[in-house]
Design an enzyme around this catalytic site. Structure first.
Site, PDB file in Angstrom:
ATOM      1  NE  ARG A  34      -4.404  -1.162   1.685  1.00 39.53           N
ATOM      2  CZ  ARG A  34      -5.748  -1.949   2.718  1.00 39.53           C
ATOM      3  NH1 ARG A  34      -4.781  -1.678   3.364  1.00 39.53           N
ATOM      4  NH2 ARG A  34      -6.970  -2.557   2.440  1.00 39.53           N
ATOM      5  N   GLY A 352      -6.007  -5.918   1.066  1.00 41.78           N
ATOM      6  CA  GLY A 352      -4.450  -5.719   1.810  1.00 41.78           C
ATOM      7  C   GLY A 352      -3.928  -7.114   1.854  1.00 41.78           C
TER       8      GLY A 352
HETATM    9  C1  3PG Z   1      -8.591  -1.875   5.136  1.00 38.51           C
HETATM   10  O1  3PG Z   1      -7.694  -2.869   5.634  1.00 38.51           O
HETATM   11  O2  3PG Z   1      -9.944  -2.802   4.229  1.00 38.51           O
HETATM   12  C2  3PG Z   1      -8.633   0.064   4.665  1.00 38.51           C
HETATM   13  O3  3PG Z   1      -6.968   0.196   4.804  1.00 38.51           O
HETATM   14  C3  3PG Z   1      -9.579   0.253   5.871  1.00 38.51           C
HETATM   15  O4  3PG Z   1      -9.832   0.272   6.923  1.00 38.51           O
HETATM   16  P1  3PG Z   1     -11.466  -0.618   7.439  1.00 38.51           P
HETATM   17  O5  3PG Z   1     -11.640  -1.792   7.671  1.00 38.51           O
HETATM   18  O6  3PG Z   1     -10.090  -0.840   8.777  1.00 38.51           O
HETATM   19  O7  3PG Z   1     -12.132   0.633   7.395  1.00 38.51           O
HETATM   20 MG    MG Z   2      -8.525  -4.825   5.849  1.00 35.90          MG
END
Ligand code: 3PG
Ligand code: MG
Length: 395
Positions: A34, A352
């Site tokens: 990322r 991710g």
């Molecule tokens: C993720 O890792 O999916 C994004 O960075 C968003 O994070 P979150 O699901 O904690 O909002």
């Molecule tokens: Mg996530």
């Protein structure tokens, strides 16, 4: 929409929202995908003569300062990748932040601390979010939204802030949206989706919505056991969301009624405990003993998923099939990743965790059609939902 190309940022200060939510192990970044994905926009802004204040989140600190979720290690890695200094300030708002932001010369970068340490960032109360957004707006002349992984969140730095400043989408957000359009506007068929990950509760809405759009859906990961339970099978000590079994029965029925091929694993790799050195055993999905848990899909299931994937012209995959972090339980995820690299149409890996999984298993980004930095964000896009962070950027 205004794109970065149209934006005159020379001598201006840009507030850039990135998604730098990378996996960490003992404050070491285990996958910097990322951060890398954020570089093109940062470099483009610097080349145009802007200075940049970057905001990002890490994990879910829920409005509290959690030292283990500090962005400090991210600042170090970002500076290494850019080959330029990145100033890091362990604050989000306040006199120090304002002073540092104002002192930035063109070409300089200031990274703020984890924006979610401020409870207003994620607040449901619009006026709280707006108060934070207003403070952040004072730090810059222009807003650029490039944190694709968080565009499905109605958060202050994602949704409220862009409304207060001239704004544009960064190149990552623009590229992500372009790819996802290919999956939503008239996708080339057959269209398949592979879903894994641990919680059905996170994905119920996605599954229900996508069942109306896809030709094939394959279910793996921890959530598959709620599907097996819905089929009336014993699942031992596997992960399960008992309260969702009836809902999942409904989803299985929905798939049958709409002619969607729903693939639920027929064999499972089980172990007595959740640990890297537990002894794996392969069993049929209707023969899981009551004192063992499923930690991966079996080879027969993986082969069936792979065949279905390779038969598709459009494939989206989100969520590992098993506990890929433990090598003994990574085979299912690896087979699926391999199958995606062999798709003759468009293959997208979303999220991710899934992106980190394919890299950890030795695949290269270029082997896939596209690796999306957003899991939840891309799934919600595919569902046809309105994403606050895109709406705010007029996308
Ligand atoms: C993720 O890792 O999916 C994004 O960075 C968003 O994070 P979150 O699901 O904690 O909002
Ligand atoms: Mg996530």
């Amino acid at each position: 929409m205004t794109s970065l190309v149209d934006l005159d940022v020379a001598g201006k200060r840009v507030f850039l929202r990135c998604d730098l939510n990378v996996p960490l192990k003992e404050s070491k970044i285990t996958d910097d995908g990322r951060i890398r994905a954020s570089l093109p926009t940062i470099n483009a802004l610097l080349e145009k003569g802007a200075s940049i204040v970057i905001a990002a989140h890490l994990g879910r600190p829920k409005g509290e300062v959690k030292p283990e979720l500090s962005l400090a290690p991210v600042a170090v890695r970002l500076a290494e990748l850019l080959g330029k200094p990145v100033q890091f300030i362990p604050a989000i708002t306040g006199a120090d932040v304002t002073a540092k932001a104002q002192a930035l010369a063109p070409g300089e970068i200031l990274l703020l601390e984890n924006i979610r340490f401020a409870s207003a960032e994620t607040s449901k109360d619009e006026s709280e979010r707006l108060a934070l957004a207003t403070e952040l707006a004072n730090l810059a002349d222009i807003y650029v939204g490039d944190g694709f992984g968080a565009v499905h969140r109605k958060h202050a730095s994602v949704f409220d802030l862009p409304k207060l400043l001239p704004h544009a989408a960064g190149t990552l957000v623009a590229a992500e949206v372009e790819v996802l359009k290919k999956l939503t506007v008239d996708p080339v068929r057959p269209y398949g989706v592979v879903l894994g990950g641990s919680k059905v509760s996170d994905k119920i809405g996605v599954i229900a919505n996508l069942l109306g759009k896809v030709d094939v859906m394959a279910i793996g990961g921890g959530m598959l056991f709620t599907f097996l339970a819905a089929q009336g099978k014993e699942i031992g000590t596997s992960l399960v969301e008992v309260e969702l079994i009836d809902t999942v029965k409904g989803l299985i029925k929905q798939a049958e009624d709409s002619g969607v091929k729903l693939l639920i694993p027929t064999d499972i790799v089980i172990a007595p405990t959740f640990s890297a050195d537990a002894t794996p055993t392969l069993v049929s999905s209707d023969a899981i003993p009551n004192n063992q848990m499923g930690l991966d899909i079996g080879p027969e299931s993986a082969a069936a998923f792979a065949a279905a994937i390779k038969g598709c012209k459009t494939v989206f995959w989100n969520g590992p099939m098993g506990v890929f972090e433990f090598p003994k339980f990574a085979a299912g995820t690896k087979v699926i990743a391999q199958a995606l690299t062999e798709v003759s149409g468009i293959s997208v890996v979303g999220g991710g965790d899934s992106a980190a999984a394919v890299r950890a298993l030795g695949f290269d980004d270029f082997q896939f059609g596209y690796i999306s930095t957003g899991g939840g964000a891309s799934l919600e896009y595919l569902e046809g939902k309105e994403l606050p962070g895109l709406t705010a950027l007029d996308l």
